[in-house]
Design an enzyme around this catalytic site. Structure first.
Site, PDB file in Angstrom:
ATOM      1  N   LYS A  75       0.839  -1.213   0.000  1.00  0.00           N
ATOM      2  CA  LYS A  75       0.000   0.000   0.000  1.00  0.00           C
ATOM      3  C   LYS A  75       0.864   1.250   0.000  1.00  0.00           C
ATOM      4  O   LYS A  75       0.629   2.179  -0.773  1.00  0.00           O
ATOM      5  CB  LYS A  75      -0.897   0.008   1.246  1.00  0.00           C
ATOM      6  CG  LYS A  75      -1.581   1.339   1.502  1.00  0.00           C
ATOM      7  CD  LYS A  75      -2.427   1.326   2.740  1.00  0.00           C
ATOM      8  CE  LYS A  75      -1.751   1.830   4.001  1.00  0.00           C
ATOM      9  NZ  LYS A  75      -1.481   3.273   4.046  1.00  0.00           N
ATOM     10  N   ASN A  76       1.866   1.262   0.877  1.00  0.00           N
ATOM     11  CA  ASN A  76       2.647   2.483   1.044  1.00  0.00           C
ATOM     12  C   ASN A  76       3.575   2.757  -0.127  1.00  0.00           C
ATOM     13  O   ASN A  76       4.232   3.795  -0.165  1.00  0.00           O
ATOM     14  CB  ASN A  76       3.431   2.442   2.362  1.00  0.00           C
ATOM     15  CG  ASN A  76       2.510   2.663   3.551  1.00  0.00           C
ATOM     16  OD1 ASN A  76       1.326   2.960   3.382  1.00  0.00           O
ATOM     17  ND2 ASN A  76       3.045   2.517   4.751  1.00  0.00           N
ATOM     18  N   ARG A 114      -4.131   9.377   3.842  1.00  0.00           N
ATOM     19  CA  ARG A 114      -2.918  10.128   4.126  1.00  0.00           C
ATOM     20  C   ARG A 114      -2.130  10.405   2.845  1.00  0.00           C
ATOM     21  O   ARG A 114      -1.551  11.472   2.670  1.00  0.00           O
ATOM     22  CB  ARG A 114      -2.059   9.297   5.099  1.00  0.00           C
ATOM     23  CG  ARG A 114      -0.721   9.892   5.436  1.00  0.00           C
ATOM     24  CD  ARG A 114      -0.869  11.074   6.339  1.00  0.00           C
ATOM     25  NE  ARG A 114       0.401  11.710   6.623  1.00  0.00           N
ATOM     26  CZ  ARG A 114       0.514  12.874   7.237  1.00  0.00           C
ATOM     27  NH1 ARG A 114      -0.557  13.528   7.623  1.00  0.00           N
ATOM     28  NH2 ARG A 114       1.697  13.399   7.472  1.00  0.00           N
ATOM     29  N   ASP A 172      -5.176   7.144   8.763  1.00  0.00           N
ATOM     30  CA  ASP A 172      -5.287   6.616  10.119  1.00  0.00           C
ATOM     31  C   ASP A 172      -5.034   7.717  11.139  1.00  0.00           C
ATOM     32  O   ASP A 172      -4.161   8.561  10.969  1.00  0.00           O
ATOM     33  CB  ASP A 172      -4.243   5.509  10.339  1.00  0.00           C
ATOM     34  CG  ASP A 172      -4.669   4.212   9.681  1.00  0.00           C
ATOM     35  OD1 ASP A 172      -5.883   3.965   9.589  1.00  0.00           O
ATOM     36  OD2 ASP A 172      -3.784   3.465   9.255  1.00  0.00           O
ATOM     37  N   ASP A 200       4.548   0.606  11.805  1.00  0.00           N
ATOM     38  CA  ASP A 200       3.410  -0.171  11.292  1.00  0.00           C
ATOM     39  C   ASP A 200       3.419  -1.625  11.774  1.00  0.00           C
ATOM     40  O   ASP A 200       2.398  -2.303  11.738  1.00  0.00           O
ATOM     41  CB  ASP A 200       3.392  -0.130   9.755  1.00  0.00           C
ATOM     42  CG  ASP A 200       2.943   1.229   9.229  1.00  0.00           C
ATOM     43  OD1 ASP A 200       2.592   2.101  10.048  1.00  0.00           O
ATOM     44  OD2 ASP A 200       2.956   1.430   7.998  1.00  0.00           O
TER      45      ASP A 200
HETATM   46  C1  UD1 Z   1       4.104   6.791   6.211  1.00  0.00           C
HETATM   47  C2  UD1 Z   1       3.190   5.601   6.074  1.00  0.00           C
HETATM   48  C3  UD1 Z   1       2.739   5.085   7.422  1.00  0.00           C
HETATM   49  C4  UD1 Z   1       3.944   4.838   8.325  1.00  0.00           C
HETATM   50  C5  UD1 Z   1       4.858   6.079   8.381  1.00  0.00           C
HETATM   51  C6  UD1 Z   1       6.141   5.858   9.152  1.00  0.00           C
HETATM   52  C7  UD1 Z   1       2.048   6.006   3.977  1.00  0.00           C
HETATM   53  C8  UD1 Z   1       0.764   6.345   3.298  1.00  0.00           C
HETATM   54  N1  UD1 Z   1       2.003   6.007   5.325  1.00  0.00           N
HETATM   55  O1  UD1 Z   1       3.331   7.830   6.806  1.00  0.00           O
HETATM   56  O2  UD1 Z   1       2.039   3.859   7.221  1.00  0.00           O
HETATM   57  O3  UD1 Z   1       3.479   4.549   9.632  1.00  0.00           O
HETATM   58  O4  UD1 Z   1       5.222   6.453   7.032  1.00  0.00           O
HETATM   59  O5  UD1 Z   1       6.829   4.757   8.667  1.00  0.00           O
HETATM   60  O6  UD1 Z   1       3.047   5.746   3.348  1.00  0.00           O
HETATM   61  N2  UD1 Z   1       6.108  14.478  10.687  1.00  0.00           N
HETATM   62  C9  UD1 Z   1       6.125  15.809  11.010  1.00  0.00           C
HETATM   63  N3  UD1 Z   1       6.018  16.729  10.004  1.00  0.00           N
HETATM   64  C10 UD1 Z   1       5.895  16.354   8.686  1.00  0.00           C
HETATM   65  C11 UD1 Z   1       5.876  14.981   8.373  1.00  0.00           C
HETATM   66  C12 UD1 Z   1       5.988  14.058   9.400  1.00  0.00           C
HETATM   67  O7  UD1 Z   1       6.233  16.192  12.174  1.00  0.00           O
HETATM   68  O8  UD1 Z   1       5.814  17.234   7.818  1.00  0.00           O
HETATM   69  C13 UD1 Z   1       6.216  13.473  11.778  1.00  0.00           C
HETATM   70  C14 UD1 Z   1       4.934  12.663  11.930  1.00  0.00           C
HETATM   71  O9  UD1 Z   1       3.981  13.301  12.721  1.00  0.00           O
HETATM   72  C15 UD1 Z   1       5.446  11.394  12.556  1.00  0.00           C
HETATM   73  C16 UD1 Z   1       6.789  11.210  11.885  1.00  0.00           C
HETATM   74  O10 UD1 Z   1       7.180  12.506  11.422  1.00  0.00           O
HETATM   75  O11 UD1 Z   1       5.667  11.571  13.920  1.00  0.00           O
HETATM   76  C17 UD1 Z   1       6.788  10.201  10.760  1.00  0.00           C
HETATM   77  O12 UD1 Z   1       5.962  10.627   9.724  1.00  0.00           O
HETATM   78  P1  UD1 Z   1       6.200  10.230   8.206  1.00  0.00           P
HETATM   79  O13 UD1 Z   1       7.451   9.435   8.075  1.00  0.00           O
HETATM   80  O14 UD1 Z   1       6.056  11.465   7.381  1.00  0.00           O
HETATM   81  O15 UD1 Z   1       4.977   9.256   7.923  1.00  0.00           O
HETATM   82  P2  UD1 Z   1       3.891   9.337   6.777  1.00  0.00           P
HETATM   83  O16 UD1 Z   1       4.536   9.608   5.469  1.00  0.00           O
HETATM   84  O17 UD1 Z   1       2.753  10.183   7.201  1.00  0.00           O
END
Ligand code: UD1
Length: 436
Positions: free
Chosen positions: A30-31, A107, A131, A321
């Site tokens: 999915k990701n 997301r 989520d 995850d």
């Molecule tokens: C993606 C995955 C999700 C997985 C996560 C971490 C998808 C659709 N989702 O989510 O399943 O759990 O990676 O492996 O691919 N953060 C900030 N500011 C930002 C971006 C992120 O503070 O601009 C923080 C988030 O709140 C979180 C952390 O960084 O605490 C990780 O987020 P990120 O790696 O960006 O995850 P996603 O891309 O949202």
């Protein structure tokens, strides 16, 4: 997923099972697939994504991309393959406005921002949904794109972004965000000049995206490392491609968790051990035996799992995850295991549901202390999100009696026929359609 199906009320009934045996074939991630779909915005032509999972989030992303102007057709996988083929035609007629009601549901809708800004110079999109693990900000995405010359108006509902032509920039992330890395890469490949991303995320799904972009003609160096160097090109020089989606390591780990909790030996075909290195090492510490082959991994359960301490970290660490699966496994392991969540402090909402099955878990801040019990006992529970839902399914198979899991629509967002796959391993599991 069949078009128009309403699965909101469906339940999964998981009954005490084991030992499990046989083979399960894991489809694409999915990701990864959602980002690969977004990447097709960058260049005109006909794309084919193979090994794509049949999941609701793919349908939602397809609706989003259709709304901005792409044409998408799903084809069943040919004999010998799993999942589906996604055919995407980009005729170049793109309107960079993503409907609120769709963007709000996943997301990965945020992954449209980079390619649409890069390609069209503007974007109008709702703040991304997905989520609910507590706050999921996108400040790093926006700051990176601002460094490349974009400007944003962020309201309570959405984001309006503008850029003439994005300019290459030096971007240092203070955290290796998966989504921000993907967004900046997809913007940088069509920007003017060189973009260097330091402290980039390097998950296998990002490598998959970069590999597809490279096949399209994008210039990216450092793939798989924490420094990505992207040299922008005119989007008209890029070409459409056929690409196989990388195997889903979280779905693969789910079937390992199932055999670990129910007993037996299962071959998880197409699982890429290299992408799951740290997780497999921790599973081994819990007593699971692995036989690794080029075709996948074979997992054999111990008589009883052993408790371990685990902390979630960006790749190559143990992914957040996997965590609900680990907590479910620890709930029947010998001893006490501490699980520390370093990415999403709010990601413990399923603990209450596992406790209904008799799990002994105490939360203290971003730590969960799990004291293994001899047996879980079946009870009605509700899936709070995708991975937690899958963990409850697996726990239900290990529990005595029957466990009814509600809100199955969460699981459908990321799992391709989890019921059929577990049943094929001998698990006692059914899905009840409660569609009105
Ligand atoms: C993606 C995955 C999700 C997985 C996560 C971490 C998808 C659709 N989702 O989510 O399943 O759990 O990676 O492996 O691919 N953060 C900030 N500011 C930002 C971006 C992120 O503070 O601009 C923080 C988030 O709140 C979180 C952390 O960084 O605490 C990780 O987020 P990120 O790696 O960006 O995850 P996603 O891309 O949202």
């Amino acid at each position: 997923m069949s078009e128009g199906s309403n699965t909101v009320g469906d339940i999964i009934v998981a009954s005490h099972s084991g030992p499990l045996a046989g083979e399960v074939i894991v489809p694409g991630a999915k990701n990864s697939v959602l980002k690969l779909m977004a990447a097709t915005l960058l260049a005109d032509g006909r794309y084919l994504l193979t090994n794509a999972p049949v999941i609701v989030d793919v349908d939602i992303m397809a609706d989003l991309l259709t709304a901005v102007g792409l044409r998408i057709t799903f084809h069943p996988a040919p004999a010998g393959e799993v999942g589906q083929h996604i055919e995407i035609v980009n005729s170049g007629a793109i309107t960079p406005v993503a409907p609120f009601e769709l963007a709000d549901r996943i997301r990965a809708s945020v992954n449209l921002v980079g390619p649409l800004l890069g390609r069209c110079g503007e974007i109008d999109i709702a703040l991304p949904g997905g989520d609910d693990f507590g706050g999921r900000p996108i400040d790093m995405h926006l700051r990176g794109l601002e460094a490349m010359g974009a400007t944003f108006d962020v309201t309570a509902d959405g984001i309006i972004g503008r850029a003439s032509r994005l300019q290459g920039a030096d971007i240092d992330f203070d955290f290796p965000s998966v989504g921000a890395t993907e967004n900046i890469v997809m913007a940088a490949v069509v920007a003017s000049g060189v973009t260097t991303i330091r402290n980039a995320a390097r998950e296998p799904e990002i490598v998959d995206l970069c590999n597809m972009l490279r096949k399209m003609g994008c210039r990216i160096e450092g793939i798989g490392t924490s420094t990505l160097i992207v040299t922008g090109v005119e989007h008209a020089t890029l070409q459409s491609v056929t690409h196989e989606v990388v195997t889903d390591r979280v779905q693969a780990a789910t079937y390992v968790a199932a055999v670990a909790m129910c007993g037996g030996t299962v071959h998880v075909a197409r699982a890429v051990a290299e992408h799951m290195g740290m997780m497999l090492s921790r599973f081994t510490d819990m007593g699971i035996a692995f036989d690794i082959s080029p075709d996948g991994i074979t997992a054999t359960a111990p008589d009883r799992l052993t408790a371990i301490n685990v902390a979630t970290l960006p790749y190559p660490g143990v992914a957040t995850d996997y965590k609900p699966l680990i907590v479910a496994m620890l709930s029947v392991a010998q001893g006490v295991g501490i699980v520390t969540e370093n990415l999403y402090p709010g990601r413990f909402r399923y603990v209450e549901e596992l406790s209904k099955l008799g799990a002994d878990i105490t939360i203290d801040g971003h730590h969960a202390s799990v004291r293994g019990v001899e047996h879980l006992v079946g009870a009605p529970v509700v899936a709070p999100d995708i991975r937690a839902g899958a963990a409850l399914v697996v726990a239900g198979l290990a529990a005595s009696g029957s466990t009814e899991i509600g809100d199955v629509f969460h699981i459908d967002r990321g799992y391709d026929d989890i019921v059929g796959r577990l049943a094929s391993l001998g698990a006692s599991i059914t899905r009840k359609r409660l569609t009105a």
